[in-house]
Design a protein around this motif. Sequence first.
Motif, PDB file in Angstrom:
ATOM      1  N   ALA A 118       0.832  -1.201   0.000  1.00 39.52           N
ATOM      2  CA  ALA A 118       0.000   0.000   0.000  1.00 39.52           C
ATOM      3  C   ALA A 118       0.864   1.248   0.000  1.00 39.52           C
ATOM      4  O   ALA A 118       0.365   2.355  -0.185  1.00 39.52           O
ATOM      5  CB  ALA A 118      -0.922   0.005   1.209  1.00 39.52           C
ATOM      6  N   ASN A 119       2.162   1.069   0.240  1.00 40.24           N
ATOM      7  CA  ASN A 119       3.113   2.182   0.261  1.00 40.24           C
ATOM      8  C   ASN A 119       3.655   2.385  -1.148  1.00 40.24           C
ATOM      9  O   ASN A 119       4.601   1.742  -1.567  1.00 40.24           O
ATOM     10  CB  ASN A 119       4.247   1.856   1.242  1.00 40.24           C
ATOM     11  CG  ASN A 119       5.344   2.903   1.244  1.00 40.24           C
ATOM     12  OD1 ASN A 119       6.009   3.098   0.228  1.00 40.24           O
ATOM     13  ND2 ASN A 119       5.545   3.559   2.354  1.00 40.24           N
ATOM     14  N   LYS A 120       2.989   3.289  -1.928  1.00 40.63           N
ATOM     15  CA  LYS A 120       3.402   3.476  -3.314  1.00 40.63           C
ATOM     16  C   LYS A 120       4.805   4.050  -3.414  1.00 40.63           C
ATOM     17  O   LYS A 120       5.498   3.869  -4.408  1.00 40.63           O
ATOM     18  CB  LYS A 120       2.406   4.361  -4.056  1.00 40.63           C
ATOM     19  CG  LYS A 120       2.264   5.779  -3.515  1.00 40.63           C
ATOM     20  CD  LYS A 120       1.379   6.648  -4.408  1.00 40.63           C
ATOM     21  CE  LYS A 120      -0.010   6.148  -4.569  1.00 40.63           C
ATOM     22  NZ  LYS A 120      -0.822   6.215  -3.333  1.00 40.63           N
ATOM     23  N   GLU A 121       5.243   4.742  -2.340  1.00 38.54           N
ATOM     24  CA  GLU A 121       6.560   5.366  -2.388  1.00 38.54           C
ATOM     25  C   GLU A 121       7.688   4.338  -2.474  1.00 38.54           C
ATOM     26  O   GLU A 121       8.781   4.651  -2.945  1.00 38.54           O
ATOM     27  CB  GLU A 121       6.759   6.271  -1.175  1.00 38.54           C
ATOM     28  CG  GLU A 121       5.877   7.516  -1.184  1.00 38.54           C
ATOM     29  CD  GLU A 121       4.471   7.271  -0.658  1.00 38.54           C
ATOM     30  OE1 GLU A 121       3.658   8.217  -0.683  1.00 38.54           O
ATOM     31  OE2 GLU A 121       4.184   6.133  -0.226  1.00 38.54           O
ATOM     32  N   ALA A 122       7.447   3.113  -2.005  1.00 38.00           N
ATOM     33  CA  ALA A 122       8.483   2.082  -2.126  1.00 38.00           C
ATOM     34  C   ALA A 122       8.867   1.878  -3.580  1.00 38.00           C
ATOM     35  O   ALA A 122      10.044   1.692  -3.907  1.00 38.00           O
ATOM     36  CB  ALA A 122       7.987   0.775  -1.511  1.00 38.00           C
ATOM     37  N   LEU A 123       7.874   1.919  -4.466  1.00 35.20           N
ATOM     38  CA  LEU A 123       8.153   1.767  -5.892  1.00 35.20           C
ATOM     39  C   LEU A 123       8.565   3.084  -6.534  1.00 35.20           C
ATOM     40  O   LEU A 123       9.432   3.112  -7.404  1.00 35.20           O
ATOM     41  CB  LEU A 123       6.915   1.217  -6.609  1.00 35.20           C
ATOM     42  CG  LEU A 123       6.808  -0.311  -6.637  1.00 35.20           C
ATOM     43  CD1 LEU A 123       5.438  -0.736  -7.107  1.00 35.20           C
ATOM     44  CD2 LEU A 123       7.884  -0.899  -7.542  1.00 35.20           C
ATOM     45  N   VAL A 124       7.957   4.174  -6.110  1.00 36.58           N
ATOM     46  CA  VAL A 124       8.311   5.477  -6.684  1.00 36.58           C
ATOM     47  C   VAL A 124       9.761   5.818  -6.350  1.00 36.58           C
ATOM     48  O   VAL A 124      10.530   6.256  -7.211  1.00 36.58           O
ATOM     49  CB  VAL A 124       7.364   6.575  -6.175  1.00 36.58           C
ATOM     50  CG1 VAL A 124       7.827   7.951  -6.635  1.00 36.58           C
ATOM     51  CG2 VAL A 124       5.940   6.301  -6.650  1.00 36.58           C
ATOM     52  N   VAL A 125      10.143   5.611  -5.095  1.00 40.81           N
ATOM     53  CA  VAL A 125      11.505   5.921  -4.663  1.00 40.81           C
ATOM     54  C   VAL A 125      12.463   4.790  -5.007  1.00 40.81           C
ATOM     55  O   VAL A 125      13.546   5.003  -5.531  1.00 40.81           O
ATOM     56  CB  VAL A 125      11.534   6.203  -3.141  1.00 40.81           C
ATOM     57  CG1 VAL A 125      12.967   6.453  -2.669  1.00 40.81           C
ATOM     58  CG2 VAL A 125      10.655   7.380  -2.791  1.00 40.81           C
ATOM     59  N   GLY A 126      12.043   3.561  -4.717  1.00 39.40           N
ATOM     60  CA  GLY A 126      12.935   2.415  -4.885  1.00 39.40           C
ATOM     61  C   GLY A 126      13.081   1.938  -6.311  1.00 39.40           C
ATOM     62  O   GLY A 126      14.149   1.461  -6.710  1.00 39.40           O
ATOM     63  N   GLY A 127      12.007   2.036  -7.090  1.00 42.03           N
ATOM     64  CA  GLY A 127      12.055   1.685  -8.496  1.00 42.03           C
ATOM     65  C   GLY A 127      12.662   0.321  -8.766  1.00 42.03           C
ATOM     66  O   GLY A 127      12.239  -0.699  -8.241  1.00 42.03           O
TER      67      GLY A 127
END
Length: 398
Positions: free
Chosen positions: A129-138
Motif C-alpha cells: 500500500a506504500n506506493k513510495e516504495a516503488l516510486v523511490v525504490g524503483g
Amino acid sequence: MTIDTLRQRVTVLGSTGSVGANTLDVIARHPERFEVFALSAATKVDEMLAQCARFRPRFAVMASAPHAALLAERLVAEDLPTEVLSGAVAIEQVASHEEVDAVMAAIVGAAGLGACLAAARAGKRLLLANKEALVVGGELFMRSVRDGGATLLPIDSEHSAIFQSLPEDPSTWSRRIDKIILTASGGPFRSRDPRTLAEVTPEQACAHPNWVMGRKISVDSATMMNKALEVIEARHLFDVEPERIEVVIHPQSVIHSMVQFTDASVIAQLGTPDMRVPIAVGLAWPERIESGAGRLDFRQLAALSFEPPDAALFPGLGLAWHALRAAPGTPAVLNAANEIAVQAFLERRLRFDRIHSVNTETLERVRPSKPASLADLLALDAEARSAAEAAVLRFSDT
C-alpha cells in the motif's frame, strides 16, 4: 504453510493509519485464516494499545523510543503480553521475521522503504500500500522482490484493479497489454476554477468526496499528485512503458482502473470505494474472501462518466512522465519534494497552488545520479528534502 491448512501470520506496518485499520478489520472477519504477528505505528499510542488488546500481536513497534516506552508501560498496566520495540531497524525486523508469512506495507511516504525492501528480500507475501516504495525504490525494489522470491500484491485500489484485470501469468503481460488506464476521482476540486486555488485550506483539500483517507494522501488526491505517483508505480509493477499509461477522471469511483488489450478489448474492475476490497484480494489471493464492503447496486447507478484531466487544474500530473523519462532517481526527488510541500501546506506555511511550484523547482535543482543501494536512495531523498524546504521558504514569502 498453505492458507488452506494454517493461519497466515501477518505483520501490519502502519497499523493505526486508514489502510492499517482496514487491514485489521478484514483480518478480524477471518480469524480462522489470519493472525496478527506484529504491528507498527508512528506516534498513536492509544490506538496501538487498543489494537494490541484486541489482536494480541507478539510485537508492537513504535517509531520512537519515547512512544515505545509509553506503550510498554500501558501494556504492563493492562497485563498484555505484547513485546514493544522501537525504531526503523525494529520495523525491518518484524517485516522480515522468519515466522511472518505476509506483510501489509502501509507506512506513508519514503519512511516505509527500508521495511518494504526487508520484506521483499526475505521472500514475504508483500501487500504493497506504500506506493513510495516503488516510486523511490524503483528498479532496486523490484530487483529485491525478484531476488528474494517475494510475492508482490498491489493494494492501491487502482493497481489492485489492474492486477485483477490481467492474466495470472505475468510473462504474457507485455504482449497482451496495449494500454493501462488509471482512473481518478478528480478529488474535491475537479470543477473548481484554477484561479481560485490559492484560497484552498487544508480542511477543504482533505474533504475527499468518495474515499476516507489520511491527510497527506487526501491532499495528493486534491492535486492529483497521487495519480502522478501511481503512474510511476504502474510503470514498475506491470513493466509497461510510460507512454502506455493513461489517466482518466471518473468522478463516481466505481471503475477503479482498466486494461486495454492489443485486440482493443477493455477489462475493468468495479466496486464500491472501500479499501477493504483490495486488502481482501491481497490477503487471500488467488482466492476470494468476504471483505466487509458494500455491494454495488447497478439499479442505483445513474451514470458512469469520464473526462480528461485539466492540465491547468492538475499541473502536477504531467510530472510523472517527466520523472520517468529523466535520469534514474528523479522519481525519488519528486516524491521527497511533494512530501515536504504537502506537509508545509498542511502546516499552513505554503499555499495550495504552490505545491506544484515547490515540486518543479526541486526537480530543477537536484540532479540525481543512478542510485545503486538503499543508502544512495536515502541520501538522494535527504538532498531533495533539503532543496524542497528551501523552495518552501522562497514560495512562502511571495
